[in-house]
Design a protein around this motif. Structure first.
Motif, short mmCIF file in Angstrom:
data_model
loop_
_atom_site.label_atom_id
_atom_site.label_comp_id
_atom_site.label_asym_id
_atom_site.label_seq_id
_atom_site.Cartn_x
_atom_site.Cartn_y
_atom_site.Cartn_z
N PHE A 22 -12.37 -0.39 0.20
CA PHE A 22 -11.26 0.48 -0.21
C PHE A 22 -9.98 -0.09 0.38
O PHE A 22 -9.85 -0.21 1.59
N GLU A 23 -9.08 -0.46 -0.52
CA GLU A 23 -7.87 -1.12 -0.05
C GLU A 23 -6.65 -0.67 -0.85
O GLU A 23 -6.72 -0.57 -2.08
N PHE A 24 -5.56 -0.36 -0.14
CA PHE A 24 -4.28 -0.08 -0.82
C PHE A 24 -3.53 -1.41 -0.94
O PHE A 24 -3.37 -2.13 0.05
N ILE A 25 -3.08 -1.75 -2.14
CA ILE A 25 -2.32 -2.99 -2.34
C ILE A 25 -0.90 -2.59 -2.75
O ILE A 25 -0.74 -1.83 -3.71
N PRO A 26 0.12 -3.04 -2.01
CA PRO A 26 1.48 -2.61 -2.34
C PRO A 26 1.88 -3.01 -3.76
O PRO A 26 1.55 -4.10 -4.22
N ARG A 79 -1.04 7.53 -9.34
CA ARG A 79 0.19 8.19 -8.95
C ARG A 79 -0.14 9.26 -7.92
O ARG A 79 -1.17 9.95 -8.05
N GLY A 80 0.71 9.39 -6.91
CA GLY A 80 0.48 10.41 -5.88
C GLY A 80 0.66 9.81 -4.51
O GLY A 80 0.63 8.58 -4.34
N ALA A 81 0.85 10.67 -3.50
CA ALA A 81 1.05 10.19 -2.13
C ALA A 81 -0.26 9.60 -1.60
O ALA A 81 -1.34 10.02 -2.02
N LYS A 82 -0.12 8.65 -0.68
CA LYS A 82 -1.29 8.00 -0.08
C LYS A 82 -2.24 9.05 0.51
O LYS A 82 -3.46 8.97 0.35
N ALA A 83 -1.64 10.06 1.15
CA ALA A 83 -2.44 11.09 1.83
C ALA A 83 -3.25 11.93 0.83
O ALA A 83 -4.24 12.57 1.20
N GLU A 84 -2.81 11.96 -0.44
CA GLU A 84 -3.56 12.71 -1.46
C GLU A 84 -4.69 11.85 -2.03
O GLU A 84 -5.78 12.33 -2.33
N LEU A 107 14.14 3.68 -3.31
CA LEU A 107 13.12 2.68 -3.60
C LEU A 107 11.85 2.89 -2.77
O LEU A 107 10.73 2.79 -3.29
N ASP A 108 12.03 3.20 -1.49
CA ASP A 108 10.85 3.41 -0.64
C ASP A 108 10.05 4.63 -1.10
O ASP A 108 8.82 4.61 -1.11
N GLU A 109 10.81 5.67 -1.50
CA GLU A 109 10.16 6.90 -1.99
C GLU A 109 9.36 6.60 -3.26
O GLU A 109 8.23 7.04 -3.44
N MET A 110 9.98 5.80 -4.12
CA MET A 110 9.35 5.44 -5.38
C MET A 110 8.04 4.70 -5.12
O MET A 110 7.01 4.96 -5.74
N HIS A 128 0.50 3.79 -6.39
CA HIS A 128 -0.27 2.82 -5.61
C HIS A 128 -1.24 2.04 -6.48
O HIS A 128 -1.73 2.55 -7.49
N LYS A 129 -1.54 0.85 -5.99
CA LYS A 129 -2.66 0.10 -6.57
C LYS A 129 -3.78 0.15 -5.53
O LYS A 129 -3.53 -0.12 -4.34
N ILE A 130 -4.99 0.53 -5.93
CA ILE A 130 -6.10 0.54 -4.97
C ILE A 130 -7.28 -0.24 -5.54
O ILE A 130 -7.49 -0.28 -6.75
#
Ligand SMILES: Nc1ncnc2c1ncn2[C@@H]1O[C@H](COP(=O)(O)OP(=O)(O)OP(=O)(O)O)[C@@H](O)[C@H]1O
Length: 303
Positions: free
Chosen positions: A276-280, A258-263, A211-214, A219-221
């Motif tokens: 600029f904000e990441f929303i879980p 879709r993609g890792a946060k670092a990408e 689940l954590d990996e998923m 992400h929602k930004i």
């Protein structure tokens, strides 16, 4: 621990399960989700040995499940629809299970009785839907199963009892590595208790993930750029992102990416956004997107 490989099940000409793989590690709580008619109950009934698969292999610790009494001794299944004999009481059922299950634990039976406050001499057929559900948990937990299979487990339980039951189950997961496979439409609740999730759609396993990996992969930004960022430049950069959905409200854009946060981060930051904000994303939102991608009709539920 639980392994299903290329499992197929037909009802007449209808393929309810089509080459489904499912793998659950010992001590894991695995949430099986999917739209109505996806095949969840069919899959759980195959695992519990109620249905025989038409193809594929189903095993617990490498041992086939179907008509295997030794494996079933270690498993308990609480189906979606409960059926009790008209005269059955918790006490008579406990005596019955006590004869069948080698690990049946009377001390635990008494302890859970104290928590649930049910009358062990009352006929189960005269109890409410939620009380009947409580009885099935009471008896299942007293059997001390290594594998617990649950189909819509908390349906009918009040919020306090839901917490109580989950806390009892998770105690067994923590203390003796009980493995739980649970199917539910209550994604909010699954999110709190599951470590792995499988999404089933139209008889096929769409994805199986930690689940954590998923969550780390989608992400929602929210972004707002200054007036000096030309629209053309923005579109150009967005091409390098796997954008699943885009919506604009005034100067603020919301993206599902879709993609890792670092990408994702460097691409957006390269345009010096004002906001600029990441929303879980919740499991429910991820479910909508994964199922949406597979052609399920989901219209603007997310944003
Ligand atoms: N005994 C049966 N005979 C014929 N078809 C069946 C039988 N059991 C299930 N099906 C069909 O198999 C498909 C999967 O059903 P299943 O009950 O496994 O879905 P589900 O994912 O549990 O759905 P829900 O979320 O609505 O409970 C459905 O199309 C259903 O009509």
């Amino acid at each position: 621990m639980i392994s299903m490989d290329a499992v197929t099940k037909n009802f007449g000409n209808f393929k309810a399960l089509d080459q489904v793989d499912l793998h659950v590690a010992k001590g894991s709580v695995y949430g099986l989700v999917g739209p109505n008619g996806a095949g969840k109950t069919t899959l759980l009934k195959i695992l519990a040995g109620v249905y025989r698969p038409d193809g594929g292999a189903v095993s617990v610790d490498g041992v086939p499940v179907y008509e295997n009494v030794d494996v079933k001794q270690r498993m308990a299944f609480i189906p979606d629809e409960l059926h009790f004999l008209p005269l059955a009481t918790p006490k008579s059922l406990a005596a019955f299970y006590g004869d069948i299950y080698r690990e049946f634990d009377w001390e635990r039976y008494r302890k859970i009785q104290g928590i649930l406050e049910l009358d062990e001499r009352q006929k189960v057929s005269k109890m409410s839907k939620g009380m009947r559900k409580q009885v099935s948990f009471w008896l299942s937990m007293a059997c001390r199963p290594d594998v617990l299979v649950l189909d819509e487990p908390v349906d009918g339980l009040d919020p306090v009892m839901r917490r109580q039951i989950w806390s009892l189950l998770l105690q067994d997961v923590a203390e003796r590595q009980m493995t739980v496979l649970v199917s539910s439409h209550n994604l909010r609740e699954l999110e709190d208790v599951c470590d792995h999730v499988g999404i089933l759609n139209k008889g096929k396993m769409l994805l199986e993930r930690d689940l954590d990996e998923m969550k780390s992969d989608i992400h929602k930004i929210q972004v707002a750029y200054g007036p000096d960022v030309a629209p053309g430049v923005l579109e150009e950069r967005e091409v390098s992102l796997d954008i699943l959905k885009k919506e604009r409200s005034g100067s603020v854009s919301t993206y599902i990416v879709r993609g890792a946060k670092a990408e994702v981060e460097p691409v957006v930051l390269s345009l010096s956004p004002l906001l600029f904000e990441f929303i879980p994303l919740t499991l429910e939102e991820i479910f909508m997107y994964e199922i949406g991608g597979a052609g399920y009709e989901v219209k603007n539920i997310l944003l």
